[in-house]
Structures are given as structure tokens and as C-alpha cells.
Design a protein around this motif. Sequence first.
Motif, PDB file in Angstrom:
ATOM      1  N   ALA A 174     -63.476  19.334  15.022  1.00  0.00           N
ATOM      2  CA  ALA A 174     -62.175  18.661  15.072  1.00  0.00           C
ATOM      3  C   ALA A 174     -61.057  19.605  15.523  1.00  0.00           C
ATOM      4  O   ALA A 174     -59.979  19.171  15.880  1.00  0.00           O
ATOM      5  CB  ALA A 174     -61.842  18.093  13.695  1.00  0.00           C
ATOM      6  N   ALA A 175     -61.325  20.913  15.516  1.00  0.00           N
ATOM      7  CA  ALA A 175     -60.274  21.874  15.854  1.00  0.00           C
ATOM      8  C   ALA A 175     -60.116  21.963  17.369  1.00  0.00           C
ATOM      9  O   ALA A 175     -61.058  22.282  18.078  1.00  0.00           O
ATOM     10  CB  ALA A 175     -60.643  23.247  15.279  1.00  0.00           C
ATOM     11  N   ARG A 176     -58.914  21.728  17.829  1.00  0.00           N
ATOM     12  CA  ARG A 176     -58.703  21.602  19.276  1.00  0.00           C
ATOM     13  C   ARG A 176     -58.772  22.925  20.026  1.00  0.00           C
ATOM     14  O   ARG A 176     -59.226  22.976  21.153  1.00  0.00           O
ATOM     15  CB  ARG A 176     -57.353  20.929  19.543  1.00  0.00           C
ATOM     16  N   THR A 177     -58.300  24.005  19.383  1.00  0.00           N
ATOM     17  CA  THR A 177     -58.293  25.274  20.116  1.00  0.00           C
ATOM     18  C   THR A 177     -59.640  25.994  20.055  1.00  0.00           C
ATOM     19  O   THR A 177     -59.836  26.979  20.740  1.00  0.00           O
ATOM     20  CB  THR A 177     -57.235  26.228  19.541  1.00  0.00           C
ATOM     21  N   ARG A 209     -59.551  28.814  22.664  1.00  0.00           N
ATOM     22  CA  ARG A 209     -58.800  28.444  23.873  1.00  0.00           C
ATOM     23  C   ARG A 209     -57.364  28.111  23.479  1.00  0.00           C
ATOM     24  O   ARG A 209     -57.068  26.985  23.091  1.00  0.00           O
ATOM     25  CB  ARG A 209     -59.475  27.230  24.520  1.00  0.00           C
ATOM     26  N   PRO A 210     -56.457  29.102  23.559  1.00  0.00           N
ATOM     27  CA  PRO A 210     -55.074  28.819  23.168  1.00  0.00           C
ATOM     28  C   PRO A 210     -54.437  27.783  24.088  1.00  0.00           C
ATOM     29  O   PRO A 210     -54.804  27.691  25.253  1.00  0.00           O
ATOM     30  CB  PRO A 210     -54.365  30.172  23.317  1.00  0.00           C
ATOM     31  N   GLN A 257     -51.510  26.064  26.399  1.00  0.00           N
ATOM     32  CA  GLN A 257     -50.613  26.655  27.383  1.00  0.00           C
ATOM     33  C   GLN A 257     -49.267  26.985  26.723  1.00  0.00           C
ATOM     34  O   GLN A 257     -48.760  26.186  25.925  1.00  0.00           O
ATOM     35  CB  GLN A 257     -50.389  25.670  28.519  1.00  0.00           C
ATOM     36  N   GLY A 258     -48.751  28.143  27.038  1.00  0.00           N
ATOM     37  CA  GLY A 258     -47.442  28.532  26.500  1.00  0.00           C
ATOM     38  C   GLY A 258     -47.521  29.100  25.094  1.00  0.00           C
ATOM     39  O   GLY A 258     -46.495  29.351  24.471  1.00  0.00           O
ATOM     40  N   GLU A 259     -48.739  29.302  24.583  1.00  0.00           N
ATOM     41  CA  GLU A 259     -48.868  29.860  23.237  1.00  0.00           C
ATOM     42  C   GLU A 259     -49.629  31.177  23.295  1.00  0.00           C
ATOM     43  O   GLU A 259     -50.312  31.475  24.277  1.00  0.00           O
ATOM     44  CB  GLU A 259     -49.613  28.873  22.331  1.00  0.00           C
ATOM     45  N   GLU A 260     -49.485  31.966  22.247  1.00  0.00           N
ATOM     46  CA  GLU A 260     -50.287  33.177  22.130  1.00  0.00           C
ATOM     47  C   GLU A 260     -50.871  33.245  20.728  1.00  0.00           C
ATOM     48  O   GLU A 260     -50.421  32.542  19.821  1.00  0.00           O
ATOM     49  CB  GLU A 260     -49.485  34.430  22.490  1.00  0.00           C
ATOM     50  N   LEU A 261     -51.892  34.118  20.570  1.00  0.00           N
ATOM     51  CA  LEU A 261     -52.603  34.177  19.294  1.00  0.00           C
ATOM     52  C   LEU A 261     -52.089  35.322  18.435  1.00  0.00           C
ATOM     53  O   LEU A 261     -51.748  36.388  18.947  1.00  0.00           O
ATOM     54  CB  LEU A 261     -54.105  34.359  19.550  1.00  0.00           C
ATOM     55  N   VAL A 262     -52.033  35.107  17.133  1.00  0.00           N
ATOM     56  CA  VAL A 262     -51.739  36.184  16.187  1.00  0.00           C
ATOM     57  C   VAL A 262     -52.974  36.334  15.299  1.00  0.00           C
ATOM     58  O   VAL A 262     -53.671  35.361  15.027  1.00  0.00           O
ATOM     59  CB  VAL A 262     -50.484  35.896  15.332  1.00  0.00           C
ATOM     60  N   VAL A 263     -53.271  37.553  14.910  1.00  0.00           N
ATOM     61  CA  VAL A 263     -54.505  37.840  14.176  1.00  0.00           C
ATOM     62  C   VAL A 263     -54.190  38.690  12.953  1.00  0.00           C
ATOM     63  O   VAL A 263     -53.392  39.628  13.037  1.00  0.00           O
ATOM     64  CB  VAL A 263     -55.507  38.624  15.067  1.00  0.00           C
ATOM     65  N   THR A 264     -54.797  38.359  11.823  1.00  0.00           N
ATOM     66  CA  THR A 264     -54.606  39.166  10.620  1.00  0.00           C
ATOM     67  C   THR A 264     -55.933  39.301   9.882  1.00  0.00           C
ATOM     68  O   THR A 264     -56.791  38.420   9.982  1.00  0.00           O
ATOM     69  CB  THR A 264     -53.536  38.547   9.696  1.00  0.00           C
ATOM     70  N   THR A 265     -56.115  40.398   9.178  1.00  0.00           N
ATOM     71  CA  THR A 265     -57.366  40.620   8.456  1.00  0.00           C
ATOM     72  C   THR A 265     -57.071  41.134   7.056  1.00  0.00           C
ATOM     73  O   THR A 265     -56.152  41.936   6.865  1.00  0.00           O
ATOM     74  CB  THR A 265     -58.288  41.594   9.247  1.00  0.00           C
ATOM     75  N   ASP A 266     -57.790  40.638   6.068  1.00  0.00           N
ATOM     76  CA  ASP A 266     -57.560  41.013   4.666  1.00  0.00           C
ATOM     77  C   ASP A 266     -58.871  41.128   3.910  1.00  0.00           C
ATOM     78  O   ASP A 266     -59.716  40.249   3.991  1.00  0.00           O
ATOM     79  CB  ASP A 266     -56.706  39.948   3.968  1.00  0.00           C
ATOM     80  N   GLY A 321     -54.113  32.644  14.379  1.00  0.00           N
ATOM     81  CA  GLY A 321     -53.098  31.586  14.420  1.00  0.00           C
ATOM     82  C   GLY A 321     -52.458  31.557  15.796  1.00  0.00           C
ATOM     83  O   GLY A 321     -52.683  32.445  16.621  1.00  0.00           O
ATOM     84  N   SER A 322     -51.648  30.536  16.041  1.00  0.00           N
ATOM     85  CA  SER A 322     -50.981  30.451  17.341  1.00  0.00           C
ATOM     86  C   SER A 322     -49.479  30.264  17.163  1.00  0.00           C
ATOM     87  O   SER A 322     -49.028  29.652  16.190  1.00  0.00           O
ATOM     88  CB  SER A 322     -51.561  29.299  18.160  1.00  0.00           C
ATOM     89  N   VAL A 323     -48.735  30.834  18.085  1.00  0.00           N
ATOM     90  CA  VAL A 323     -47.269  30.688  18.116  1.00  0.00           C
ATOM     91  C   VAL A 323     -46.844  30.480  19.566  1.00  0.00           C
ATOM     92  O   VAL A 323     -47.532  30.930  20.493  1.00  0.00           O
ATOM     93  CB  VAL A 323     -46.542  31.961  17.595  1.00  0.00           C
ATOM     94  N   PRO A 324     -45.685  29.836  19.782  1.00  0.00           N
ATOM     95  CA  PRO A 324     -45.152  29.774  21.145  1.00  0.00           C
ATOM     96  C   PRO A 324     -44.931  31.205  21.653  1.00  0.00           C
ATOM     97  O   PRO A 324     -44.490  32.065  20.890  1.00  0.00           O
ATOM     98  CB  PRO A 324     -43.812  29.043  20.979  1.00  0.00           C
TER      99      PRO A 324
END
Length: 344
Positions: free
Chosen positions: A31-34, A47-48, A50-59, A152-155
Amino acid sequence: MAGERKAARTKRGERQLIESILQRVGARAAAARTLAVGIGDDCAVVRPRQGEELVVTTDMSLENVHFRRDWHPPESVGHRCLTRGLSDLAAMGARPEAAFLSLAVPAELTGRWLERFLDGLFALADRVGVPLAGGDTADSHGLVLADIVLLGSVPKGRALLRSGAQAGDIVYVTGTLGGAAAELAALRRDPGAFRRRGAAPHPHLYPEPRLEVGKRLLKRGFATAAIDLSDGLSTDLAHICERSHLAAVIDTESVPIAAGATLDQALHGGEDYELLFTARPGVMIPAKIAGTPVCPIGKMIKRAPRPSSQALVRVLSPEGRQTPLAPKGWEHFRPRRQSGSGSR
Ligand SMILES: [Mg+2]
């Protein structure tokens, strides 16, 4: 012998373990579009838009450091493991896209304990709509280690950073502070009371990542800088000061203290996973964002040319005196004030 047979029944091989995780992931990932390719291949394909970029975090969530098996129900360990990553995404204003979980557990926990850990993790993952897109498993022959990666994704170019605050900005926090530290103190006194999740809010066992607030802050252009309160207000505000090359003054009378918590727990406790952000003084910030109360607690100011880390955050007393607020929140590898069996 009987004990060994019983243990064998509750242990599962790695293939069985992965199979049961795959079954739980099921249609969620589809169901996840990206997520073009989810769990089950050598890599996930993301697949981000268009017009977005990915942010990554690890814990990492490490037994006896971040949780204790005799204090925390497995559902809480799974929930908190995911919350730590989601809260970092919230602080960037990001929308969660995919989670990756690497899990090292001793063989005797691969049965019921692990199922309950996954119950806690997937209950939150489903609620916020983030699919598990991959990971790894290993026999730890000892302690539990759950390492989570969140995507995650952000503009493009719009992620909320710690470095954007300006002198004169007002400092805000969401929700109330100190609740997690107060519940942890109660757990320490009486671990048995929290074995099962009751109806009352559990800010330590089941903290709520402020994803909707973060997304709204970004979308409406409210925040100049943001961070999530994982280590404690005194420590996390100092991070914004460091990255923005400023200092801050907070008014302790304005700090929203959680019911049952002390001012000290609100200032230094950590793990509340609320958001701390700054906004230009002329910007009208609503009293609630996405249903969460938002409260001004101080402001960002210029700092001396060479300030010590102890002096970055100051508190304003009711009489108008300013005193330094040392960062007394959580920091790994720092000698502890009380030694031994802490949980983080
Ligand atoms: Mg963070």
C-alpha cells in the motif's frame, strides 16, 4: 530435559522468524506508494515523489541501556524503538516512508516475547502508515538489540533543521514535559505495576511521536528551527543553540510540566518526544497544532563570542534574574550521577 523441550518449542529458526515477520508485513508494504519494492528482496527500492527528497535516521534500542526486560513489556519495547525514529522524522517535518529493523535477540525470546515486541511496533507503524521495508535478524546469545532505520520524505530543501534559529525567535514546545521521566521513576519503584498497558497515558512506555505537528510546522512555514526532545529540554535546546550559533533564555514559569512530574524532570528528563521549535516573533503560532497544545517558553538571543556549553541556555527566575541551565539531559558515555541499572 522437559525444560529444554519446552524452550525448543518456543525458539524459532531464523527462516521461521523472517517468515512470521513477512506474514505480518503482508499487504502493508504494497500500500506504500513510495516503496516500489518492499521487504523480501536483497534491497528495498524507494521511489521518492517528484520535488521531494529523503531524510534518514537510525536509532539503537539496547537492553539495559534503553529498556529493561523486567520493567518494559515487549509491546512497549517495540513501540519505543519505532517512536525514536519517527520522532526524528517529526522534528524534520518529514512524512514517514519506510522502516528497516535489524534485530538481535537470544534464541529463547524468538517466540512469545518477539511476537509481543512486533505487536507493539506494528500497532504504531499501522497507525502512522509506515511499512517495514527490510531488516536483519541474528541470535545475540545474550541481550536484545533492536536497531531501526527510518526513511522519510520532505519537499526539496525544506526540511526543518536545528541550524535555522535567529536572534529574537520565540522558543516553543509541544505537549507537556517530564511525564516520561516521572513514569520511569515510578517504574523504578514498582516495575510490576506496568506489566500490562492500562488505559492511562504512559508517556515513558508509549510516547507519541509528533508527526502531524512536524508536518504542519513545515507546511505552514512556522518554524525556523526544530528538534525532538529525546535527551531533555536543557540538552536539546543547547543543540539548537550550538547549530544556530545563538544562546537561549527560558522562563521556567512557562514550561508546561506534565501531571505528576517535577520542574527538574521537565527540564532535564528527556524521552518525552515532544517537539521544540523556534519561530519569528511576529508569526502567530496557534495555541494548538494538529490537536497538540503548543506553548512559548523563551527566546533565542545573541551569544557571547566564546560561550561555554554550560552557558548556552539560561533560565529566567520570577524575579527576573538569569542563571545558566547546564545540559543535564541524557548523554551516552558520560559518567552517571547514579550508577547501575538505569533505563534509557
Ligand atoms: Mg532527534
